[in-house]
Design a protein around this motif. Structure first.
Motif, mmCIF file in Angstrom:
data_model
loop_
_atom_site.group_PDB
_atom_site.id
_atom_site.type_symbol
_atom_site.label_atom_id
_atom_site.label_comp_id
_atom_site.label_asym_id
_atom_site.label_seq_id
_atom_site.Cartn_x
_atom_site.Cartn_y
_atom_site.Cartn_z
ATOM 1 N N LYS A 129 0.975 -1.182 0.158
ATOM 2 C CA LYS A 129 -0.094 -0.030 -0.032
ATOM 3 C C LYS A 129 0.845 1.335 0.015
ATOM 4 O O LYS A 129 0.370 2.338 -0.544
ATOM 5 C CB LYS A 129 -0.998 -0.086 1.473
ATOM 6 N N ALA A 130 2.085 1.179 0.744
ATOM 7 C CA ALA A 130 2.787 2.269 0.751
ATOM 8 C C ALA A 130 3.689 2.637 -0.379
ATOM 9 O O ALA A 130 3.655 3.669 -1.132
ATOM 10 C CB ALA A 130 3.960 2.150 1.615
ATOM 11 N N ILE A 131 4.011 1.373 -1.374
ATOM 12 C CA ILE A 131 4.615 1.591 -2.440
ATOM 13 C C ILE A 131 3.557 2.174 -3.391
ATOM 14 O O ILE A 131 4.037 3.006 -4.316
ATOM 15 C CB ILE A 131 5.085 0.228 -2.934
ATOM 16 N N GLN A 132 2.234 1.578 -3.535
ATOM 17 C CA GLN A 132 1.134 2.042 -4.420
ATOM 18 C C GLN A 132 1.111 3.754 -4.142
ATOM 19 O O GLN A 132 0.730 4.382 -5.190
ATOM 20 C CB GLN A 132 0.061 1.502 -4.152
ATOM 21 N N LEU A 133 1.341 4.354 -3.089
ATOM 22 C CA LEU A 133 1.224 5.413 -2.703
ATOM 23 C C LEU A 133 2.368 6.598 -3.260
ATOM 24 O O LEU A 133 2.282 7.598 -3.769
ATOM 25 C CB LEU A 133 0.696 5.925 -1.465
ATOM 26 N N GLU A 134 3.530 5.703 -2.976
ATOM 27 C CA GLU A 134 4.935 6.658 -3.255
ATOM 28 C C GLU A 134 5.874 5.479 -3.790
ATOM 29 O O GLU A 134 6.358 4.700 -3.121
ATOM 30 C CB GLU A 134 5.525 7.023 -2.102
ATOM 31 N N LEU A 135 5.915 5.416 -5.247
ATOM 32 C CA LEU A 135 6.691 4.370 -5.784
ATOM 33 C C LEU A 135 8.290 4.707 -5.560
ATOM 34 O O LEU A 135 9.151 3.773 -5.689
ATOM 35 C CB LEU A 135 6.652 4.507 -7.333
ATOM 36 N N GLY A 136 8.608 5.948 -5.244
ATOM 37 C CA GLY A 136 10.027 6.367 -4.687
ATOM 38 C C GLY A 136 10.315 6.228 -3.061
ATOM 39 O O GLY A 136 11.079 6.608 -2.498
ATOM 40 N N GLY A 137 9.262 5.505 -2.648
ATOM 41 C CA GLY A 137 9.411 5.289 -0.967
ATOM 42 C C GLY A 137 10.680 4.232 -0.849
ATOM 43 O O GLY A 137 10.065 2.933 -0.741
ATOM 44 N N ALA A 138 11.888 4.560 -0.379
ATOM 45 C CA ALA A 138 12.830 3.608 -0.237
ATOM 46 C C ALA A 138 12.593 2.621 0.882
ATOM 47 O O ALA A 138 12.798 1.353 0.677
ATOM 48 C CB ALA A 138 14.291 4.228 -0.016
ATOM 49 N N LYS A 139 12.017 3.122 2.133
ATOM 50 C CA LYS A 139 11.809 2.358 3.177
ATOM 51 C C LYS A 139 10.826 1.445 2.962
ATOM 52 O O LYS A 139 10.604 0.173 3.259
ATOM 53 C CB LYS A 139 11.217 3.125 4.468
ATOM 54 N N ALA A 140 9.525 1.690 2.223
ATOM 55 C CA ALA A 140 8.684 0.754 1.994
ATOM 56 C C ALA A 140 9.119 -0.490 0.982
ATOM 57 O O ALA A 140 8.789 -1.634 1.159
ATOM 58 C CB ALA A 140 7.597 1.475 1.113
ATOM 59 N N TRP A 141 10.104 -0.151 -0.005
ATOM 60 C CA TRP A 141 10.678 -1.167 -0.813
ATOM 61 C C TRP A 141 11.558 -2.129 0.333
ATOM 62 O O TRP A 141 11.317 -3.495 -0.247
ATOM 63 C CB TRP A 141 11.526 -0.716 -1.834
ATOM 64 N N TYR A 142 12.146 -1.549 1.095
ATOM 65 C CA TYR A 142 13.006 -2.567 2.024
ATOM 66 C C TYR A 142 12.212 -3.585 2.692
ATOM 67 O O TYR A 142 12.419 -4.542 2.927
ATOM 68 C CB TYR A 142 14.045 -1.320 2.967
ATOM 69 N N ARG A 143 10.821 -2.861 3.208
ATOM 70 C CA ARG A 143 10.196 -3.717 4.137
ATOM 71 C C ARG A 143 9.607 -4.623 3.353
ATOM 72 O O ARG A 143 9.185 -5.688 3.673
ATOM 73 C CB ARG A 143 9.161 -2.698 4.968
ATOM 74 N N MET A 144 9.027 -4.346 2.114
ATOM 75 C CA MET A 144 8.883 -5.321 1.050
ATOM 76 C C MET A 144 9.618 -6.455 1.064
ATOM 77 O O MET A 144 9.307 -7.595 0.947
ATOM 78 C CB MET A 144 8.444 -4.671 -0.197
ATOM 79 N N GLY A 145 10.991 -6.060 0.865
ATOM 80 C CA GLY A 145 11.835 -7.105 0.631
ATOM 81 C C GLY A 145 12.055 -8.061 1.877
ATOM 82 O O GLY A 145 12.025 -9.363 1.874
ATOM 83 N N GLN A 146 11.912 -7.335 3.098
ATOM 84 C CA GLN A 146 12.089 -8.145 4.251
ATOM 85 C C GLN A 146 10.738 -8.970 4.510
ATOM 86 O O GLN A 146 11.070 -10.213 4.940
ATOM 87 C CB GLN A 146 12.076 -7.126 5.445
ATOM 88 N N ALA A 147 9.772 -8.611 4.211
ATOM 89 C CA ALA A 147 8.593 -9.412 4.295
ATOM 90 C C ALA A 147 8.606 -10.693 3.581
ATOM 91 O O ALA A 147 8.248 -11.735 3.685
ATOM 92 C CB ALA A 147 7.359 -8.690 4.132
ATOM 93 N N CYS A 148 8.792 -10.432 2.146
ATOM 94 C CA CYS A 148 9.124 -11.389 1.252
ATOM 95 C C CYS A 148 10.100 -12.438 1.644
ATOM 96 O O CYS A 148 9.851 -13.634 1.518
ATOM 97 C CB CYS A 148 9.322 -10.946 -0.076
ATOM 98 N N GLN A 149 11.127 -11.928 2.407
ATOM 99 C CA GLN A 149 12.237 -12.812 2.678
ATOM 100 C C GLN A 149 11.617 -13.850 3.875
ATOM 101 O O GLN A 149 11.983 -15.029 3.936
ATOM 102 C CB GLN A 149 13.411 -12.232 3.265
#
Length: 376
Positions: free
Chosen positions: A304-324
């Motif tokens: 949801k965070a990425i959908q709102l802000e594609l440039g949100g670096a923290k959200a991409w990192y947390r997406m990666g952590q969750a997928c891991q």
């Protein structure tokens, strides 16, 4: 993550004094707890503290958002012990006295959320809470349905393994815990739909700030609760922000040299700021859910965070952590590579990609070994 989920309600038999029994799941720094509340509605007049701002405020109302509530929480065991010291024929010796008028409620009591407490309030003393702040989740949820002068009993027990067993129990909490909550008086408040957009925005910022304070103190459940409250209010502000932004754009076209948004904004954020704040809240929620070992929810919040802000670096990192955590290595790698596009040479992303490559290599080796055994 909703702080309160009501799932059962039983009513009295229609006599003069009705009895409600309600159950829900609430949060505190130590995790999720099931609360069973027994409230007896008395037929006596109610006592409401009113500073004069709303003379028509009905005494039959319950506290609402922003109400200052005078409450007292006592453990049932402590009350029973105190009552045992009174003679059995006390009703004959002590005449019933009418309720004393409530003192004016003017200021909330300041006290920190404690990591080793479920009830979150000083026991035995009258305490003033501001409803809606989430300072004491269980207590606030109880007083929402009470009238001044009423008392309820609650039974609290942990839900599954949701509680943080690493936190020591206090001496007062021999679970399941039985306590009573009294509501002495309260000031008028408002439902969320009655609040002005500016007031809602102030509550959003307050919840966001409080969530950060709780996170830094290690109160993950409390932080998630604060972020959830802020997000719920933001949903109701979306149309207001869009309308104000539209008016401001029209005004800007009519007067190109005037860049002042003026008083028409009602202290609301711009559309871009609104989107950024909402993205940050979802990203912060994702981090709390990662800390609480809830990777599915963390992944959804990060998305949801990425959908709102594609440039949100923290959200991409947390997406990666969750997928891991979910062992979705390919999706995790995609998230970390996107992070590298936003932050080249990011140490966290480079290390995570190295770990993923190692895990994929190990997984492929195990798969090859199993296949060789099948065809040998």
């Amino acid at each position: 993550m909703d702080p309160v989920h009501a799932f059962e309600r039983l009513h009295g038999n229609g006599d003069h004094d009705g009895v409600d029994v309600t159950s829900w799941v609430s949060v505190c720094p130590r995790g999720l707890w099931k609360v069973q509340q027994k409230l007896k509605h008395k037929g006596s007049p109610q006592t409401v503290s009113n500073s004069g701002d709303d003379a028509s405020f009905s005494s039959s109302y319950c506290p609402r958002l922003g109400s200052l509530c005078q409450v007292r929480v006592r453990l049932k065991a402590t009350m029973d012990k105190a009552e045992s010291l009174v003679p059995e024929n006390r009703n004959e010796q002590l005449p019933v006295q009418p309720d004393q008028p409530a003192t004016e409620v003017t200021e909330a009591t300041a006290f920190p959320r404690c990591q080793d407490s479920v009830l979150q309030v000083p026991l035995g003393d009258w305490t003033t809470l501001r409803l809606g702040e989430g300072q004491c989740d269980i207590t606030e949820a109880c007083v929402e349905g009470m009238r001044a002068g009423e008392k309820c009993e609650i039974l609290i027990s942990p839900v599954g393994n949701g509680q943080d067993v690493s936190v020591p129990h206090t001496n007062e909490e021999n679970l399941p815990l039985c306590a009573t909550i009294e509501l002495k008086a309260f000031t008028p408040g408002m439902e969320s739909w009655e609040m002005s957009p500016g007031d809602k925005w102030q509550w959003v910022k307050s919840h966001k700030e409080r969530g950060g304070v709780r996170f830094r103190s290690g109160d993950m459940w409390g932080a998630a609760d604060s972020y959830s409250r802020a997000l719920k209010l933001l949903i109701t502000l979306h149309s207001h922000v869009r309308e104000v932004e539209k008016k401001w754009q029209e005004q800007k076209e009519e007067e190109p040299g005037d860049t002042d948004r003026g008083d028409t904004t009602e202290q609301l954020p711009s559309a871009n700021e609104f989107k950024t704040i909402k993205s940050e809240l979802h990203s912060n929620m994702s981090l709390c859910q990662l800390k609480l070992k809830q990777p599915e929810r963390a992944k959804a919040s990060a998305a949801k965070a990425i959908q709102l802000e594609l440039g949100g670096a923290k959200a991409w990192y947390r997406m990666g952590q969750a997928c891991q955590m979910l062992n979705e290595l390919e999706e995790a790698g995609q998230a970390y590579r996107k992070l590298l596009e936003l932050q080249p040479e990011s140490p966290a992303a480079l290390k995570a990609l190295k770990d993923i490559a190692s895990r994929e290599k190990e997984r492929n080796a195990q798969l090859g070994l199993r296949l060789s055994k099948m065809f040998s």
